[in-house]
Structure formats: structure tokens, C-alpha cells
Design a protein around this motif. Sequence first.
Motif, mmCIF file in Angstrom:
data_model
loop_
_atom_site.group_PDB
_atom_site.id
_atom_site.type_symbol
_atom_site.label_atom_id
_atom_site.label_comp_id
_atom_site.label_asym_id
_atom_site.label_seq_id
_atom_site.Cartn_x
_atom_site.Cartn_y
_atom_site.Cartn_z
ATOM 1 N N LEU A 217 0.718 -1.153 -0.104
ATOM 2 C CA LEU A 217 -0.195 -0.091 -0.023
ATOM 3 C C LEU A 217 0.947 1.366 -0.107
ATOM 4 O O LEU A 217 0.562 2.238 -0.716
ATOM 5 C CB LEU A 217 -1.025 -0.123 1.271
ATOM 6 N N GLU A 218 1.850 1.327 0.723
ATOM 7 C CA GLU A 218 2.642 2.404 0.898
ATOM 8 C C GLU A 218 3.444 2.695 -0.277
ATOM 9 O O GLU A 218 3.643 3.688 -0.923
ATOM 10 C CB GLU A 218 3.806 2.092 1.926
ATOM 11 N N GLN A 219 3.846 1.494 -0.918
ATOM 12 C CA GLN A 219 4.791 1.746 -2.132
ATOM 13 C C GLN A 219 4.193 1.907 -3.359
ATOM 14 O O GLN A 219 4.666 2.463 -4.482
ATOM 15 C CB GLN A 219 5.905 0.757 -2.096
ATOM 16 N N LYS A 220 2.992 1.249 -3.522
ATOM 17 C CA LYS A 220 2.357 1.056 -4.837
ATOM 18 C C LYS A 220 1.050 2.118 -5.011
ATOM 19 O O LYS A 220 0.678 2.146 -6.047
ATOM 20 C CB LYS A 220 1.916 -0.164 -5.076
ATOM 21 N N THR A 225 -2.809 5.602 -8.116
ATOM 22 C CA THR A 225 -3.813 6.688 -8.087
ATOM 23 C C THR A 225 -3.430 7.717 -9.225
ATOM 24 O O THR A 225 -4.268 8.380 -9.824
ATOM 25 C CB THR A 225 -3.464 7.435 -6.797
ATOM 26 N N THR A 226 -1.961 7.576 -9.891
ATOM 27 C CA THR A 226 -1.894 8.313 -10.883
ATOM 28 C C THR A 226 -1.820 7.686 -12.245
ATOM 29 O O THR A 226 -1.786 8.143 -13.416
ATOM 30 C CB THR A 226 -0.474 8.913 -10.858
ATOM 31 N N ARG A 227 -2.126 6.344 -12.347
ATOM 32 C CA ARG A 227 -1.976 5.367 -13.210
ATOM 33 C C ARG A 227 -0.757 5.712 -14.060
ATOM 34 O O ARG A 227 -0.608 5.570 -15.248
ATOM 35 C CB ARG A 227 -3.248 5.544 -14.472
ATOM 36 N N ALA A 281 -0.138 -2.534 -12.060
ATOM 37 C CA ALA A 281 -0.791 -2.604 -13.343
ATOM 38 C C ALA A 281 -1.970 -3.589 -13.187
ATOM 39 O O ALA A 281 -3.015 -3.639 -13.847
ATOM 40 C CB ALA A 281 -0.055 -2.633 -14.582
ATOM 41 N N LEU A 282 -1.945 -4.466 -12.112
ATOM 42 C CA LEU A 282 -2.960 -5.370 -11.674
ATOM 43 C C LEU A 282 -4.451 -4.519 -11.907
ATOM 44 O O LEU A 282 -5.527 -4.840 -11.630
ATOM 45 C CB LEU A 282 -2.926 -6.039 -10.360
ATOM 46 N N LEU A 283 -4.234 -3.354 -11.322
ATOM 47 C CA LEU A 283 -5.149 -2.115 -11.238
ATOM 48 C C LEU A 283 -6.041 -2.151 -12.578
ATOM 49 O O LEU A 283 -7.485 -2.132 -12.514
ATOM 50 C CB LEU A 283 -4.692 -0.740 -10.899
ATOM 51 N N GLN A 284 -5.246 -2.067 -13.753
ATOM 52 C CA GLN A 284 -5.992 -2.203 -14.878
ATOM 53 C C GLN A 284 -6.915 -3.369 -15.343
ATOM 54 O O GLN A 284 -8.020 -3.457 -15.656
ATOM 55 C CB GLN A 284 -4.898 -2.265 -16.133
ATOM 56 N N GLY A 285 -6.374 -4.768 -14.760
ATOM 57 C CA GLY A 285 -7.435 -5.751 -14.770
ATOM 58 C C GLY A 285 -8.712 -5.552 -13.810
ATOM 59 O O GLY A 285 -9.751 -5.982 -14.496
ATOM 60 N N VAL A 286 -8.673 -5.074 -12.962
ATOM 61 C CA VAL A 286 -9.814 -4.778 -12.055
ATOM 62 C C VAL A 286 -10.714 -3.569 -12.598
ATOM 63 O O VAL A 286 -11.901 -4.014 -12.787
ATOM 64 C CB VAL A 286 -9.524 -4.100 -10.615
ATOM 65 N N GLU A 287 -10.361 -2.694 -13.253
ATOM 66 C CA GLU A 287 -10.969 -1.785 -13.994
ATOM 67 C C GLU A 287 -11.753 -2.245 -15.229
ATOM 68 O O GLU A 287 -12.885 -1.921 -15.505
ATOM 69 C CB GLU A 287 -9.966 -0.498 -14.391
ATOM 70 N N ARG A 288 -10.896 -3.256 -15.629
ATOM 71 C CA ARG A 288 -11.536 -3.919 -17.039
ATOM 72 C C ARG A 288 -12.791 -4.933 -16.597
ATOM 73 O O ARG A 288 -13.769 -5.007 -17.236
ATOM 74 C CB ARG A 288 -10.473 -4.819 -17.816
ATOM 75 N N LEU A 289 -12.579 -5.635 -15.587
ATOM 76 C CA LEU A 289 -13.596 -6.354 -14.804
ATOM 77 C C LEU A 289 -14.785 -5.537 -14.367
ATOM 78 O O LEU A 289 -15.951 -5.978 -14.310
ATOM 79 C CB LEU A 289 -12.964 -7.257 -13.802
#
Length: 294
Positions: A217-220, A225-227, A281-289
Motif C-alpha cells: 500500500l505504501e509503495q504502490k 492513483t496516478t495510473r 498495473a493489476l489495477l487495469q485488470g480490476v478496471e476492465r472487470l
Amino acid sequence: MSTRIAFIGLGIMGSPMAVHLQEAGHQVTGYDPTPDKTAALVAAGGRAASSAAEAIRDAEVIAVMVPDSPHVASVLQDEGGVFDSAASDALIIDFSSIRPDVTAELASAAKARGLRIIDAPVSGGEAGAKNAALSIMVGGSAEDFELAQPLLDVVGKTVVHVGPSGAGQTVKAANQLIVAINIEAVAEALVFLEAYGVDTKAALDVLGGGLAGSAVLEQKRDNMTTRSFEPGFRIDLHHKDMGIVTSAAREAGVVLPLGALAAQLVASVRACGGGGLDHSALLQGVERLSGGSK
């Protein structure tokens, strides 16, 4: 004491590690198949070699930091590689993250040639490498660990001997399992918070101060948040590591339900073209889903 070190593999992680060793007073000769990756080491006073054999010749310690099991096997076993070129009784430090069974096989082959070897995979990403703050989990004999520890302490903050050859790689696989699940959890939490219009900075601040807080959470958080997914640790490499985790779990007869799911989510981002991005960038997968277009 100054040690003659050959450093094979000067990528995102290997280059700053080699520089730290040179700046600590050791004599580091580096080799990378991409010659311009030796620039930082040379600027720090080290030497660039035109081949692995040239770097290895007369080295007391050979450090290896390459992407995967076949690359380590090639560096060690190919003609002109470590096994052919290393001085008798040289110490090999494999910083790469590879399969534990391959590590054990290579360790047996090294010892048969009179060479010493430890597996010393690292955690901490590019920031940890640059700040000499890596966590290093070491497999091998206690004697070889003791010999290597002064060098490991130059590049790492937490250096622990975890067992015989292959144990370091097993602990690194567990590390990658935990990190992948944590990144996915932070990504899902962020998408959830944004869906409700919450002040995400404030939300992540308070989450980080409680039980939900973590190094991930601290490092990523800023990446997410800025993608901004400039790689500190690429999805391609985490995909490889999750393959190690799932394969080793199957061999051990243990079930890792969240690990299996995390491996598929990492694979999905990679399949959608994100292999070269940071694993945040696992965030991108959550956004797609969730119906997003990213």
C-alpha cells in the motif's frame, strides 16, 4: 577487504546492486548482453566486460541477476560460462528468482566442480535495489552464507539464511504470492473507493495507518492513483514467479486458492498487453472487470 566480483545481469535490479558493491570498495566487473547497461557501473568506477567469460575470469565471487531459470542455467552451464570460467573455489551468488528444483540441481552441479553457491533472491523492487534496502532470503550452507554476508549486507537491509540450497527460492516464491495478493487487494479497494467518489488520498492515508497498512500500500499507492506504471517490477516477471508458485505448490500437494486466482489475474493483465508494466498495473485488470476500457 576488497573482493573481485563479476556481476552478470545489469538490469533494473542488477545495475544498482553492482554499483553499491563497487562504491563499497569492491572491484566489480559487469557484463550484460545489452552493453549500454554497464554505463552506471563504469561511471561508479567499475569495469565493463565484453563477455561473461571475461567478467568471470579471476573473480572471487560471481553474482548473477537474470530473469528466469533457463537464463541462470545458461549463465552457469553454457560454454564459456561460470562453470567453465570460474576460478576454483569461487563463490556464486544467484540473486535471480527461479524454480527451487532448478536451483537445487545447479547447486549440485556447482559443488561437483568445486564451486560454492548460494541462492539469494531479493525482494524490494527497483526502489529497494537503488536504496540498498533489499530483503534477501538465502539458501545454501551456513559456511557459504557467512562468507557471502558482508557482500549481501551492502545491497540488502534484511538478510536471512533460510535453509539449504533452494530454500531461498522457496521463500521468494512465498513472497511473490503474498505481494500479488496484496497488490490485487489494494487495486480492488481503490476501484471501490473511486466508485463512491471518496477522497482516495485521505482514504489511503487512514487505511495505511491501520491493520490494512502494508509495504505494498505504501509503495504502490502513487502508481495506482496516478495510473503511472513505469516498471519497478514488471508484470512479465511476476507472471513468471506466479508460475513458480503454482507449480511448486502442485508438487508439494498443497492448495493455494487465492494464489491460483492471483496467478490468473496477473496472466490476464499480461495477455492484454501489460507485461512490460509495473505489477501495480493489476489495477487495469480490476478496471476492465468493472466495465472500464483500460
